[in-house]
Write an enzyme that holds these catalytic residues in place. Structure first.
Site, PDB file in Angstrom:
ATOM      1  N   GLY A  77       0.810  -1.215   0.000  1.00  0.00           N
ATOM      2  CA  GLY A  77       0.000   0.000   0.000  1.00  0.00           C
ATOM      3  C   GLY A  77       0.840   1.259   0.000  1.00  0.00           C
ATOM      4  O   GLY A  77       2.053   1.234   0.196  1.00  0.00           O
ATOM      5  N   GLU A 115       7.591  -9.793   4.618  1.00  0.00           N
ATOM      6  CA  GLU A 115       6.805 -10.675   3.753  1.00  0.00           C
ATOM      7  C   GLU A 115       6.999 -10.254   2.296  1.00  0.00           C
ATOM      8  O   GLU A 115       7.382 -11.045   1.451  1.00  0.00           O
ATOM      9  CB  GLU A 115       5.344 -10.562   4.147  1.00  0.00           C
ATOM     10  CG  GLU A 115       4.373 -11.225   3.190  1.00  0.00           C
ATOM     11  CD  GLU A 115       2.939 -10.902   3.560  1.00  0.00           C
ATOM     12  OE1 GLU A 115       2.555 -11.205   4.695  1.00  0.00           O
ATOM     13  OE2 GLU A 115       2.211 -10.344   2.724  1.00  0.00           O
ATOM     14  N   GLY A 132       0.466 -10.840   5.951  1.00  0.00           N
ATOM     15  CA  GLY A 132       1.303 -11.059   7.122  1.00  0.00           C
ATOM     16  C   GLY A 132       1.045 -10.091   8.257  1.00  0.00           C
ATOM     17  O   GLY A 132       1.839 -10.013   9.199  1.00  0.00           O
ATOM     18  N   LYS A 177     -20.372   7.754  -0.116  1.00  0.00           N
ATOM     19  CA  LYS A 177     -20.924   7.971  -1.453  1.00  0.00           C
ATOM     20  C   LYS A 177     -21.907   9.142  -1.506  1.00  0.00           C
ATOM     21  O   LYS A 177     -22.183   9.682  -2.582  1.00  0.00           O
ATOM     22  CB  LYS A 177     -21.600   6.697  -1.955  1.00  0.00           C
ATOM     23  CG  LYS A 177     -22.756   6.230  -1.099  1.00  0.00           C
ATOM     24  CD  LYS A 177     -23.335   4.921  -1.623  1.00  0.00           C
ATOM     25  CE  LYS A 177     -24.492   4.445  -0.753  1.00  0.00           C
ATOM     26  NZ  LYS A 177     -25.050   3.161  -1.241  1.00  0.00           N
TER      27      LYS A 177
END
Length: 455
Positions: free
Chosen positions: A230, A253, A351, A378
């Protein structure tokens, strides 16, 4: 049936005997087989397309995948799931779109337990066929799993039939579990050698910078890094590269581009690690060519299976484990969801549980779950990501007794050893200011708020 590596005097001759077109290779797959595809960048593009063409000849073929980087044709061609049942145990953007369309299922599991889970499967559920992309065979008869060690080394042990799809662009990565001998393979397919996925350099918001700034201030010399997937973990990596910390190690990981940037500044040496001293340890890599070129034939890089890289008791042998992960929501009790919003699966746990748990076990370790304090729904309403309680069906990625540090753009709190009222107070202190009063009211209803603290 375990595939035992045999002595072969002429690996190249054996290779030629097993070399076939994808259309021929997938004839090894029969109805009711349990097929394990290569994960991440080892997804078998050619064989998947060929298998989809065999749909009408097959039924109830169950195919397990992970974090899709290509669209599986077997999922697209059979929305009824009569012929192929596609399952993913860690969603990517592709996986989410397929799942939203009813074309893909999810299998929950913690990454460090995956090998044990598979080894304990009854015969009726175990994988029978493996299909995986590998790097070209060397002169000694060894292919290499390249960027993706992960579950791939388990295939020869588990399956009856193993198909490899060769991609000349796949780097060759060191690690004793990351090799596969021609004697362990039933069919070889030479694919079209597509370029590996390139994750573009991301842009960051002011909020990202604030959150990353809080985290980097907690970093110490000699820390052992894990950065999750991310934008936020990547931004943390960029700031670390610009910092003055030194002698960092890596046990992670996922290996990403920012590790290369930090290494190039001289801040990563891996010399203060307790285990695997001097080496980057990871189970899969995804990024850009910068990363793939870095790990290719690099003796400093060690790819290993997740029952090693993600085992909290292995990770915690390193001092100052510094784990940075993203999440979606945190409730006032400290439960963290990083995988779903209600019943909608967004990602997998990967992980996160493994490394956050390990960070607290590690001497001097710290584990961070990061999130924006709010978002616009929204209808254009400002909505808190710190919530009174998680919505029904929401996956709990970090139970409240595992959660360590929580970070938003409004600060950082450590929930370890805190009672419910104090957790509520501290989490509300890093919620969006416009939403704090409503959270206090909810905390009062839940009887986890001390009125004396509201001044």
């Amino acid at each position: 049936m375990s595939k035992i590596q045999q002595s072969i005097s002429n690996p190249r001759q054996e290779y030629q005997k097993k070399l076939v077109k994808a259309e021929e290779a997938v004839k090894l797959i029969r109805s009711q087989d349990r097929v394990q595809y290569g994960e991440f960048l080892s997804f078998p593009i050619e064989c998947d397309a060929a298998l989809a063409q065999c749909k009408d000849e097959l039924y109830d073929v169950r195919i397990l995948m992970s974090t899709l980087t290509s669209v599986p044709q077997v999922a697209l061609c059979d929305p009824s799931h009569e012929h192929f049942v596609a399952t993913d145990f860690s969603y990517s953007l592709i996986s989410r779109k397929l799942a939203d369309a009813g074309l893909l299922f999810y299998m929950p599991s913690t990454y460090h337990e995956a090998y044990k889970i598979f080894r304990q499967l009854p015969d009726s559920e175990r994988p029978t066929v493996g299909v995986v992309t590998v790097s070209p065979m060397d002169e000694n008869g060894y292919f290499n799993f390249g960027t993706t060690c992960s579950m791939n080394p388990l295939l020869p042990e588990m399956v009856d039939r193993l198909i490899v799809e060769v991609n000349t662009n796949m780097p060759r990565v060191h690690g004793p579990q990351n090799y596969l001998h021609i004697s362990q393979v039933d069919r070889v397919v030479e694919g079209k050698n597509p370029k590996l996925l390139q994750i573009p350099k991301q842009s960051y918001s002011e909020i990202d910078d604030k959150i990353a700034g809080y985290i980097v201030k907690e970093l110490e010399d000699g820390a052992c890094l894990q950065l999750g997937i991310g934008s936020m973990p990547n931004r943390v990596g960029e700031l670390i590269a610009q910092s003055d910390v030194k002698d960092l190690g890596v046990h992670t990981e996922m290996l990403v581009d920012s590790f290369v940037d930090i290494y190039n500044t001289g801040r990563i040496t891996n010399l203060r690690k307790t285990i695997d001293k001097g080496q980057f340890v990871f189970t899969f890599a995804m990024g850009s060519d910068k990363l793939y070129e870095f790990i290719h034939n690099n003796p400093l890089c060690k790819a290993a299976a997740p029952d090693y890289t993600n085992d909290p008791f292995v990770i915690a042998q390193n001092d100052k484990v510094f784990s940075v992960c993203s999440c979606l929501e945190v409730d006032l009790y400290g439960q963290v969801s990083s995988e779903s919003m209600g019943a909608r699966q967004i990602s997998g746990i990967g992980g996160q549980f493994d490394f956050i748990f390990a960070s607290h076990r590690s001497k001097g370790g710290k584990g961070f779950a990061c999130l924006n304090s709010s978002y616009m729904d929204k209808d254009g309403n400002l909505t808190s990501r710190i919530v009174p309680g998680l919505e029904p069906c929401t996956a709990v990625s970090l139970p409240r007794y595992i959660t360590y540090y929580i970070v938003t753009e409004y600060g950082i709190v450590n929930l370890k050893g805190k009672p419910t009222w104090q957790r509520a107070e501290e989490l509300i202190s890093i919620a969006h200011p416009d939403l704090r009063d409503e959270l206090v009211k909810k905390a009062e209803k839940l009887k986890i708020w001390r009125h004396s603290n509201k001044r």
